[in-house]
Write a protein that holds these residues in place. Structure first.
Motif, PDB file in Angstrom:
ATOM      1  N   VAL A  34      67.450  -5.065  63.580  1.00 16.89           N
ATOM      2  CA  VAL A  34      68.171  -4.558  62.412  1.00 16.89           C
ATOM      3  C   VAL A  34      69.602  -5.086  62.477  1.00 16.89           C
ATOM      4  O   VAL A  34      70.307  -4.827  63.458  1.00 16.89           O
ATOM      5  N   PRO A  35      70.047  -5.832  61.472  1.00 18.92           N
ATOM      6  CA  PRO A  35      71.332  -6.526  61.572  1.00 18.92           C
ATOM      7  C   PRO A  35      72.564  -5.644  61.400  1.00 18.92           C
ATOM      8  O   PRO A  35      73.635  -5.987  61.887  1.00 18.92           O
ATOM      9  N   THR A  36      72.449  -4.506  60.702  1.00 16.34           N
ATOM     10  CA  THR A  36      73.628  -3.692  60.419  1.00 16.34           C
ATOM     11  C   THR A  36      73.339  -2.220  60.669  1.00 16.34           C
ATOM     12  O   THR A  36      72.188  -1.762  60.631  1.00 16.34           O
ATOM     13  N   THR A  37      74.411  -1.459  60.904  1.00 16.54           N
ATOM     14  CA  THR A  37      74.250  -0.018  61.093  1.00 16.54           C
ATOM     15  C   THR A  37      73.798   0.652  59.799  1.00 16.54           C
ATOM     16  O   THR A  37      73.037   1.629  59.831  1.00 16.54           O
ATOM     17  N   ALA A  38      74.252   0.143  58.652  1.00 16.52           N
ATOM     18  CA  ALA A  38      73.849   0.726  57.368  1.00 16.52           C
ATOM     19  C   ALA A  38      72.337   0.627  57.185  1.00 16.52           C
ATOM     20  O   ALA A  38      71.681   1.585  56.743  1.00 16.52           O
ATOM     21  N   ARG A  39      71.767  -0.540  57.519  1.00 16.66           N
ATOM     22  CA  ARG A  39      70.323  -0.715  57.393  1.00 16.66           C
ATOM     23  C   ARG A  39      69.592   0.189  58.379  1.00 16.66           C
ATOM     24  O   ARG A  39      68.544   0.775  58.041  1.00 16.66           O
ATOM     25  N   ALA A  40      70.124   0.329  59.592  1.00 13.21           N
ATOM     26  CA  ALA A  40      69.500   1.195  60.590  1.00 13.21           C
ATOM     27  C   ALA A  40      69.466   2.646  60.110  1.00 13.21           C
ATOM     28  O   ALA A  40      68.450   3.342  60.241  1.00 13.21           O
ATOM     29  N   LEU A  41      70.579   3.121  59.533  1.00 11.83           N
ATOM     30  CA  LEU A  41      70.639   4.494  59.028  1.00 11.83           C
ATOM     31  C   LEU A  41      69.656   4.703  57.885  1.00 11.83           C
ATOM     32  O   LEU A  41      69.016   5.762  57.776  1.00 11.83           O
ATOM     33  N   SER A  42      69.510   3.676  57.041  1.00 12.64           N
ATOM     34  CA  SER A  42      68.561   3.773  55.929  1.00 12.64           C
ATOM     35  C   SER A  42      67.137   3.921  56.440  1.00 12.64           C
ATOM     36  O   SER A  42      66.352   4.745  55.934  1.00 12.64           O
ATOM     37  N   LEU A  43      66.780   3.150  57.476  1.00 12.44           N
ATOM     38  CA  LEU A  43      65.431   3.220  58.040  1.00 12.44           C
ATOM     39  C   LEU A  43      65.194   4.565  58.720  1.00 12.44           C
ATOM     40  O   LEU A  43      64.106   5.154  58.619  1.00 12.44           O
ATOM     41  N   ASP A  57      77.945  -0.602  71.545  1.00 16.85           N
ATOM     42  CA  ASP A  57      79.257  -0.364  70.936  1.00 16.85           C
ATOM     43  C   ASP A  57      80.063  -1.642  70.725  1.00 16.85           C
ATOM     44  O   ASP A  57      81.255  -1.586  70.447  1.00 16.85           O
ATOM     45  N   THR A  58      79.403  -2.799  70.859  1.00 17.94           N
ATOM     46  CA  THR A  58      80.101  -4.061  70.588  1.00 17.94           C
ATOM     47  C   THR A  58      79.831  -4.556  69.174  1.00 17.94           C
ATOM     48  O   THR A  58      80.253  -5.653  68.803  1.00 17.94           O
ATOM     49  N   LEU A  59      79.122  -3.756  68.391  1.00 19.52           N
ATOM     50  CA  LEU A  59      78.846  -4.133  67.004  1.00 19.52           C
ATOM     51  C   LEU A  59      80.122  -4.124  66.181  1.00 19.52           C
ATOM     52  O   LEU A  59      81.099  -3.444  66.513  1.00 19.52           O
ATOM     53  N   ARG A  60      80.089  -4.871  65.075  1.00 16.21           N
ATOM     54  CA  ARG A  60      81.183  -4.770  64.119  1.00 16.21           C
ATOM     55  C   ARG A  60      81.187  -3.357  63.531  1.00 16.21           C
ATOM     56  O   ARG A  60      80.156  -2.738  63.350  1.00 16.21           O
ATOM     57  N   GLY A  61      82.354  -2.884  63.201  1.00 14.34           N
ATOM     58  CA  GLY A  61      82.465  -1.531  62.686  1.00 14.34           C
ATOM     59  C   GLY A  61      83.181  -0.653  63.687  1.00 14.34           C
ATOM     60  O   GLY A  61      83.889  -1.135  64.570  1.00 14.34           O
ATOM     61  N   THR A  62      82.974   0.646  63.583  1.00 13.61           N
ATOM     62  CA  THR A  62      83.675   1.597  64.432  1.00 13.61           C
ATOM     63  C   THR A  62      82.692   2.319  65.339  1.00 13.61           C
ATOM     64  O   THR A  62      81.477   2.249  65.157  1.00 13.61           O
ATOM     65  N   LEU A  63      83.260   3.064  66.267  1.00 17.64           N
ATOM     66  CA  LEU A  63      82.426   3.868  67.155  1.00 17.64           C
ATOM     67  C   LEU A  63      81.734   4.986  66.370  1.00 17.64           C
ATOM     68  O   LEU A  63      80.662   5.455  66.767  1.00 17.64           O
ATOM     69  N   ASP A  64      82.327   5.366  65.245  1.00 19.28           N
ATOM     70  CA  ASP A  64      81.692   6.374  64.399  1.00 19.28           C
ATOM     71  C   ASP A  64      80.340   5.888  63.878  1.00 19.28           C
ATOM     72  O   ASP A  64      79.418   6.688  63.674  1.00 19.28           O
ATOM     73  N   ASP A  65      80.212   4.554  63.646  1.00 22.74           N
ATOM     74  CA  ASP A  65      78.928   4.008  63.199  1.00 22.74           C
ATOM     75  C   ASP A  65      77.853   4.201  64.264  1.00 22.74           C
ATOM     76  O   ASP A  65      76.691   4.501  63.957  1.00 22.74           O
ATOM     77  N   VAL A  66      78.241   4.000  65.527  1.00 21.11           N
ATOM     78  CA  VAL A  66      77.296   4.199  66.630  1.00 21.11           C
ATOM     79  C   VAL A  66      76.900   5.674  66.703  1.00 21.11           C
ATOM     80  O   VAL A  66      75.723   6.015  66.875  1.00 21.11           O
TER      81      VAL A  66
END
Length: 426
Positions: A34-43, A57-66
């Motif tokens: 899954v390429p993005t946190t948004a897509r992961a949350l949708s699934l 936690d090395t993904l783009r975005g913030t720790l809040d996304d994790v």
């Protein structure tokens, strides 16, 4: 909670293609990238649920996304593995309190090992073979000769060696060992249209060329300049490497790598995966600068200093060259204090050319003058290499007595060649 003892799906939220290929070695696991946190949350909010989730936690975005992914997964009773190696490293206890399994692995292999343990599954076993990559950033420094002599020297010590020709833009392995153009190539597997699925142990084994004269096995690149479709980028090399490491029957996997390490970073990958790097180190100014640049790059490798797994071989200069190893070696030691010196490869073009001059197929320089300075230097380097990498050789180092050196160090020319290298009539 999903039963992970049977086939299940692992959602991987990571930007690292090499990590995904390494996680593919987990038994009974199907990867869902899954390429993005948004897509992961949708699934995770939908009808389909994975058996487990891996996020870092090395993904783009913030720790809040994790955090959002962890909470969404736990809410649906899906197991979560969180890799904290960046901005979340100091908050491991909070993630653990939320029910996540926390790991702190940096290399793909270490991640796969820890994820496997967390999920109660296993990795498909790698062989116990030791990986050694001979590398340089400049052609013409003796890289392929050194690779060939290490392979020959190890074989004479009873070690089973698979030589991997990874200098696929300009292979020196084929002409060095006089391997025919009809020999199979592993890069040809990419032409089957299977992508990374081409890299399986079974398919690679079908490409192994057994070289009768040397007793060595080879995985060969193309004879001519490689086409783009047959090139190995980082993602493909990771998949290729993991398939190679599942080949049984070898004690050493010896790579002859490309000097184009920015485009083909095989040495970095072999080092990160626990292998060893061997650098030919000539003393002349241009070549010395290349060695220093490579040592600097290995020392500043993202995540790990690879100079602790780097072994230097001093390359004796030609007669008349004013640069000396006594001057160059301290410079190398200052740049990379953790690197070790295996010894010095004697410069002996006469022995090498005599071995190459015959018409009867391949002949090893080590058998042309078995008690000469060149052969003795190779055996000393192989001995030091075995010691450094923790390799137990079945046979002892060939002995050369004083009598051998005085009276048995004369070259034995191959049939049809005079002692000065000239071809003669039969």
């Amino acid at each position: 909670m999903t039963d992970v003892s049977t086939q299940f799906e692992l959602m991987v939220i990571s930007g690292s293609a090499s990590l995904q290929e390494t996680l593919a070695t987990l038994d009974s696991v199907a990867l869902i990238s899954v390429p993005t946190t948004a897509r992961a949350l949708s699934l995770l909010d939908g009808d389909w649920l994975p058996g487990a989730v891996y996020v870092e936690d090395t993904l783009r975005g913030t720790l809040d996304d994790v955090w959002a992914i962890v909470r969404a997964a736990m809410r649906r009773q899906v197991r979560v593995v969180v890799n904290l190696q960046g901005r979340g490293a100091g908050r491991a206890s909070e993630f653990q309190a939320a029910g996540a399994t926390v790991i702190d692995a940096r290399t793909p292999d270490a991640v796969a090992d820890q994820v496997s343990k967390a999920l109660g599954t296993r990795r498909r076993a790698h062989s116990e073979a030791i990986m050694v990559a001979v590398t340089a950033v400049k052609g013409g420094v003796g890289k392929t000769l050194l690779t060939a002599m290490l392979a020959e020297g190890l074989r004479q010590r009873g070690v089973s060696v698979l030589v991997i020709d990874n200098d696929i833009s300009n292979s020196g392995i084929r002409p060095t060992f006089r391997i025919p153009s009809t020999a199979p190539t592993y890069t040809g597997l990419l032409g089957d249209g299977l992508g990374m699925a081409a890299w399986t142990p079974e398919r690679l084994r079908s490409c192994i060329y057994q070289h009768r004269e040397s007793g060595l096995d080879f995985l060969l690149g193309p004879e001519e300049m490689v086409e783009a479709i047959h090139d190995l980028d980082s993602k493909n090399f990771y998949a290729f490497l993991h398939a190679v490491r599942q080949l049984s029957g070898y004690q050493v996997l010896l790579f002859d790598t490309s000097p184009e390490i920015v485009r083909r970073p095989a040495p970095y990958i072999v080092g990160r995966e626990g292998g060893w790097l061997v650098l030919p180190a000539p003393p002349s100014r241009k070549e010395r600068t290349g060695v220093l640049n490579l040592l600097r790059a290995l020392r500043h490798n993202p995540g790990d200093d690879l100079t602790g797994r780097t072994l230097l071989v001093g390359m004796e200069p030609e007669r008349g060259v004013v640069s000396s190893l006594s001057t160059a070696l301290p410079l190398f030691a200052r740049e990379a204090p953790s690197a070790r010196l295996l010894g010095t490869l004697v410069h002996d073009p006469r022995t090498v050319s005599l071995a190459d001059a015959g018409e009867q197929g391949y002949r090893s320089p080590l058998t042309v003058v078995p008690h000469g300075r060149f052969a003795r230097s190779v055996h000393d380097i192989v001995d030091a290499l075995a010691h450094e990498i923790g390799l137990t050789t079945p046979l002892a180092k060939p002995r050369s007595t004083l009598l051998d050196r005085l009276f048995r160090a004369r070259p034995v020319a191959p049939a049809g060649v005079a002692m000065d290298g000239r071809k003669v009539a039969a």
